[in-house]
Design a protein around this motif. Structure first.
Motif, PDB file in Angstrom:
ATOM      1  N   GLY A   1     -11.429  -3.381   2.514  1.00 45.42           N
ATOM      2  CA  GLY A   1     -12.624  -2.544   2.451  1.00 45.42           C
ATOM      3  C   GLY A   1     -12.586  -1.359   3.397  1.00 45.42           C
TER       4      GLY A   1
ATOM      5  N   ASP B   1       0.844  -1.199   0.000  1.00 40.30           N
ATOM      6  CA  ASP B   1       0.000   0.000   0.000  1.00 40.30           C
ATOM      7  C   ASP B   1       0.883   1.255   0.000  1.00 40.30           C
ATOM      8  OD1 ASP B   1      -2.875   0.916   0.294  1.00 40.30           O
ATOM      9  OD2 ASP B   1      -1.998   1.942   2.017  1.00 40.30           O
TER      10      ASP B   1
ATOM     11  N   LYS C   1      -1.298  -1.359 -10.443  1.00 41.35           N
ATOM     12  CA  LYS C   1      -2.625  -1.938 -10.223  1.00 41.35           C
ATOM     13  C   LYS C   1      -2.460  -3.330  -9.610  1.00 41.35           C
ATOM     14  CE  LYS C   1      -7.040  -2.955 -11.066  1.00 41.35           C
ATOM     15  NZ  LYS C   1      -8.054  -2.426 -10.152  1.00 41.35           N
TER      16      LYS C   1
ATOM     17  N   GLU D   1      -5.030   2.610  -1.738  1.00 43.39           N
ATOM     18  CA  GLU D   1      -5.915   1.776  -2.558  1.00 43.39           C
ATOM     19  C   GLU D   1      -5.802   0.285  -2.268  1.00 43.39           C
ATOM     20  OE1 GLU D   1      -5.648   2.581  -6.743  1.00 43.39           O
ATOM     21  OE2 GLU D   1      -5.680   4.746  -6.352  1.00 43.39           O
ATOM     22  N   ILE D   2      -4.589  -0.167  -1.986  1.00 45.37           N
ATOM     23  CA  ILE D   2      -4.405  -1.602  -1.760  1.00 45.37           C
ATOM     24  C   ILE D   2      -5.172  -2.050  -0.516  1.00 45.37           C
ATOM     25  CG2 ILE D   2      -2.690  -3.403  -1.271  1.00 45.37           C
ATOM     26  CD1 ILE D   2      -2.501  -2.296  -4.129  1.00 45.37           C
TER      27      ILE D   2
ATOM     28  N   HIS E   1      -7.650  -0.494   0.889  1.00 43.71           N
ATOM     29  CA  HIS E   1      -9.075  -0.327   0.588  1.00 43.71           C
ATOM     30  C   HIS E   1      -9.605  -1.543  -0.162  1.00 43.71           C
ATOM     31  CE1 HIS E   1     -12.842   1.446  -0.647  1.00 43.71           C
ATOM     32  NE2 HIS E   1     -12.511   1.305  -1.914  1.00 43.71           N
ATOM     33  N   GLU E   2      -8.827  -2.000  -1.134  1.00 43.51           N
ATOM     34  CA  GLU E   2      -9.278  -3.109  -1.976  1.00 43.51           C
ATOM     35  C   GLU E   2      -9.332  -4.427  -1.195  1.00 43.51           C
ATOM     36  OE1 GLU E   2      -7.889  -4.640  -6.365  1.00 43.51           O
ATOM     37  OE2 GLU E   2      -7.439  -2.571  -5.798  1.00 43.51           O
TER      38      GLU E   2
END
Lengths: 262, 262, 262
Positions: C146, C64, C73, C139-140, C142-143
């Motif tokens: 959650g 992250d 990505k 983002e990592i 979050h992905e």
């Protein structure tokens, strides 16, 4: 009861052991309730059992060889999470035959072949690297990996999984072959920390591909630990003390894998 | 905070440890968000926790005993992949009770019973063999294994899985009993390298069946390694050096399991 | 081929190793068939690979961090069953980048950060306890978990699972925070013997919560074994003999975890 009696009993027989903590057994007439439970069709009077703590591919190829010599049907194939430090998994094969002498002969051939194929499994304290090529895939390999019958088939895989991806990538770049199956922790491999591929093609192309992949995989394992050794040669090459020192969970704790202390 | 404070706090209490790396805990009033997350019904003010690294059956029977003495509801039962060299798995039991004194008493009984039942788990460097008979199955065993309430119930299982199949087959042939549950790597056992069966019937029949199965299972383990030893007696019988030598991943690497060197 | 050649080849590069038996790799142009197999979108010419034998959370936070510095990505995230004695699991991350220099820089940052975050994993011979707080989830995280983007995020977890439940309960009671994710053997954790929670909130609240949970978790581990040690300090603090003695499967067999013999 002792093992000799057990060996001689008609109903259940211990056949032998092989590499990778494998045991081979036969049951002459399995109990009806277990037959129903395991959904074994009526026509199979006898069953062969091959059960290992370590690996699956060497066993699958060995049993594929055995089924070319003895008429038998694969009834159960299960992978188990096992094998400790070197990642990988254990396996259970149950095959049905018409009679107990076929069941026994099947297991005898399979055990002998497992000793042969297991030599292609290389390990060190961080992971493992295996590659196997059979010139002609039979029914067992077709059933498990979906590879075309009668064509050459190879499996290449390494743990931890990242090393496996690079090894498979190198293999595919080295020769014109097809991927017919792959395994990653969340796909086909019961969550083991491994990446592997089943490869079909002309026998020389499959061999060339796997040789290239194996070279890279072993190099990468060597960067993380000792030079990988065939599991059938570890004792002979290094002696039990060396093995004890290098193949314990202790090595999990090493922070700096490239330091001088090793 | 130290353990003594922790022991004395009303809200959360360490109850004790037991065989098979088991820890017993209670929480007097669990946090609302965790209660929602784990879907714990409102009526349970207190929870009991029994968490082990090795085995599941001994723990299930022990908790079944405890629930006969203390009113409680099984809220979560989870098997985990664990136990290292001897295959098998770990487990997590969460039970709800009306108040913290019930929660604590439940865990106390369960830990004591786990020490008792764990003596029936036999291991060597290749696998394990366990068999347990309780004369009267209670609600916990009914819920987990689907065995009839109030009837005798036994579990017999061995690892690697092939040995388990033969042991269960021998058990079924030895006495008129019913299989009510079975586990193989891909069925009920979170992919562990084991085969086991839950058996119901008259108590003497269940005992006779399990005795026969256990005898064969131990014989087959002995062919692959040392004579299996109860996990509660390994230190006492063999001393720590023996244990260290025989129960490390090193033995995974042995090619010839029948050689003189052992 | 040797490692130096391998390091210098344009197509595939070994980047380095890090704590927790982690290896970092890049592939400049992945083979088309593997790209199709792994469903890697066309726009990613190069891929980064981070593959570990032990743990997942430290790696997720490290990656992250890296993705905040390098545009990439997440293509695959897989947990594997691994890590031996200390429960827990291994992991595989595959990320796509526009070119190989980005891929390499991403892995370099990730490896450095893994060495940093791994210091928060504490182990003893019975289990482990980890807690990590990042001030701003990218983002990592979050992905995977959650958790809200840009807010503080922490993960607290312990093995065996029962200790994890108590640690998470204490964390939630210590500060006003939210659970955004949880893992138990049968939920999110590939059946490992662990209980953990992902926690979101103000950074000081998350820190306070995790500190309280970590204290209880370490106390409970200490009741069952030695005082937990950071995995990056085990060798330094204790020396290899100590490690060998305390971190082998032998300790699985201890009946009485509170006796004087330790």
């Amino acid at each position: 009861m002792n093992v000799n009696n057990f060996l001689q009993s008609e109903a259940t027989q211990f056949v032998g052991t092989a590499a990778a903590n494998t045991i081979g057994l036969v049951i002459g007439t399995i109990h009806e309730d277990i037959k129903a439970l395991l959904q074994i069709p009526d026509e199979y009077q006898a069953i062969s059992i091959v059960s290992s703590r370590t690996g699956t591919v060497a066993q699958a190829i060995a049993i594929d060889d055995a089924v070319k010599a003895v008429n038998a049907k694969l009834l159960r194939f299960e992978m188990a999470i096992d094998a400790g430090k070197q990642c990988g998994q254990g396996c259970l094969f149950v095959l049905g035959t018409e009679n107990i002498s076929d069941a026994r002969r099947l297991v005898e051939i399979a055990l002998k072949q497992i000793d042969y194929w297991a030599a292609c499994i290389y390990i060190n304290e961080v992971g493992h690297m295996e590659s196997h090529v059979t010139p002609r895939a039979g029914e067992i390999l077709h059933e498990i990996f979906g590879t075309p019958l009668g064509k050459a088939f190879g499996v290449i895989g390494a743990a931890p999984a990242g090393i496996g991806i690079v090894a498979v990538d190198q293999a595919m770049k080295a020769a014109p072959v097809d991927i017919v199956w792959y395994g990653s922790p969340s796909h086909n491999l019961t969550m083991m920390n491994e990446f592997s591929a089943g490869i079909s093609g002309d026998v020389s192309a499959v061999q060339k591909a796997l040789e290239a992949g194996k070279q890279v995989g072993c190099e990468l394992l060597r960067v993380c630990g000792i030079t990988p050794i065939s599991i059938t040669k570890v004792h002979e090459v290094c002696g039990p003390d060396y093995v004890k020192e290098n193949y314990t969970p202790t090595s999990c704790l090493k922070t700096d894998n490239t330091s001088d202390e090793r």
